[in-house]
Design an enzyme around this catalytic site. Structure first.
Site, short mmCIF file in Angstrom:
data_model
loop_
_atom_site.label_atom_id
_atom_site.label_comp_id
_atom_site.label_asym_id
_atom_site.label_seq_id
_atom_site.Cartn_x
_atom_site.Cartn_y
_atom_site.Cartn_z
N ASP A 1 40.82 -11.96 71.69
CA ASP A 1 41.10 -10.62 71.16
C ASP A 1 42.36 -10.64 70.30
O ASP A 1 42.75 -9.61 69.72
CB ASP A 1 41.15 -9.56 72.27
N SER A 2 42.97 -11.82 70.16
CA SER A 2 44.03 -12.01 69.15
C SER A 2 43.47 -11.71 67.76
O SER A 2 44.24 -11.56 66.81
CB SER A 2 44.58 -13.43 69.21
N GLU B 1 49.75 -18.25 79.92
CA GLU B 1 50.44 -17.97 78.65
C GLU B 1 51.92 -17.69 78.85
O GLU B 1 52.31 -16.86 79.69
CB GLU B 1 49.77 -16.76 77.96
N GLU C 1 42.13 -10.81 81.41
CA GLU C 1 43.55 -10.88 81.74
C GLU C 1 43.83 -10.26 83.10
O GLU C 1 43.19 -9.27 83.47
CB GLU C 1 44.37 -10.12 80.69
N ASP D 1 36.71 -13.19 74.83
CA ASP D 1 37.64 -12.31 75.54
C ASP D 1 37.01 -10.96 75.82
O ASP D 1 36.42 -10.34 74.92
CB ASP D 1 38.88 -12.06 74.66
N LYS E 1 36.64 -14.39 79.21
CA LYS E 1 38.00 -14.48 79.72
C LYS E 1 38.52 -13.07 79.94
O LYS E 1 38.25 -12.18 79.13
CB LYS E 1 38.91 -15.23 78.74
O1 KIV Z 1 43.26 -13.77 72.44
C1 KIV Z 1 43.72 -14.92 72.37
O2 KIV Z 1 43.67 -15.57 71.33
C2 KIV Z 1 44.35 -15.49 73.55
C3 KIV Z 1 45.42 -16.51 73.32
C4 KIV Z 1 46.36 -16.55 74.44
C5 KIV Z 1 44.89 -17.87 73.05
O3 KIV Z 1 44.04 -15.11 74.62
#
Ligand code: KIV
Length: 272
Positions: free
Chosen positions: A56-57, A189, A126, A95, A124
């Site tokens: 989600d970056s 991270e 958080e 993400d 993924k």
């Molecule tokens: O969204 C992202 O790119 C991440 C980074 C920490 C790699 O989660």
């Protein structure tokens, strides 16, 4: 510890979730890179990346936001479809964006399922202990999950900015909770290198670090940072393996000059 053990045999067999899980015991370091589109996915896959993260970056590097909070599940699904078409060997992880899983475990399963239908092999999310129920629900539904602890950018306001996380006891507990809930790998991270090493030793699943030191079981970098495409954001943990930003400026500058002085297109680029 080995320095160059491939995660899957050096043929083109796709990397699987069990391969990633087994990498730690084999001493095979995992190389993960973010990808947001088809062309980049092809290049990264050809170059040997084991995992592609549709991060989600993309809210920052593709959309120009200050943080990933505005990214929607629909946008993540779109980019996941693009990346999945370009990945041949690498495992695609997508993400779950902000507020697509925090509300309830049921919401997490629905959102994660949408990203799997878009072509991801895993998602993924958080958060540590507080997100254990979401991880367990996804895992029970057959959806592989990568946990993400340390600096969690979706909580940037709560954390007071993008800063190194040092609360060792909480972060160790978060990592252990992610593993216990069923996560098959853990992204760590922005923590001190010594803590990255402690987290890696405390869990049986592979850790993939970004700004978490060399003691992790693998590393991840954002595509634009790794390739020197991003001049706005240059944190200490980024190594620029190329200066493609400068190369793009030079090449496009040359193109503009040739268009203006009539050198391009030449006869070799023109139809008779
Ligand atoms: O969204 C992202 O790119 C991440 C980074 C920490 C790699 O989660």
């Amino acid at each position: 510890m080995s320095t160059s053990v491939p995660v899957s045999p050096p043929d083109t067999r796709p990397v699987t979730v069990p391969d990633v899980r087994a990498a730690k015991a084999r001493g095979a370091k995992l190389a993960m890179v973010t990808a947001y589109d088809y062309t980049a996915a092809r290049l990264l896959d050809d170059a040997g990346a084991d995992l592609l993260l549709v991060g989600d970056s993309l809210g920052m590097v593709m959309q120009g936001h200050a943080n990933p909070i505005p990214v929607t599940l629909g946008e993540m699904a779109y980019h996941t479809r693009c990346v999945a078409r370009g990945a041949r060997r690498a495992l695609v992880v997508a993400d779950l964006p902000f507020l697509s899983y925090q509300v309830s475990p049921r919401q997490a399963v629905r959102s994660a399922g949408r990203l799997l239908k878009a072509g991801a092999a895993a998602v993924k999310l958080e958060g540590g202990a507080k997100m254990a129920a979401a991880v367990a629900a996804c895992t029970a539904a057959g959806i592989p999950v990568v946990g993400h602890v340390g600096l969690t950018p979706q909580s940037v306001h709560q954390l007071g900015g993008f800063r190194v996380q040092r609360d060792a006891d909480r972060l160790l507990a978060d990592a252990i909770a992610m593993e216990a809930a069923g996560a098959f790998a853990l992204l760590v991270e922005c923590v001190p290198a010594e803590l990255g090493e402690r987290i890696t030793a405390a869990v049986g699943i592979p850790t993939i670090g970004i700004g978490a030191g060399p003691g992790c079981d693998g590393q991840v970098l954002v595509f634009h940072d790794l390739l020197g495409l991003n001049d706005e954001f240059r944190p200490k943990f980024v190594k620029r393996f190329a200066e493609l930003g400068a190369a793009v400026r030079d090449a496009v500058g040359e193109y503009c000059r040739e268009v203006r002085d009539g050198t391009f297109p030449g006869p070799e680029h023109s139809f008779k």
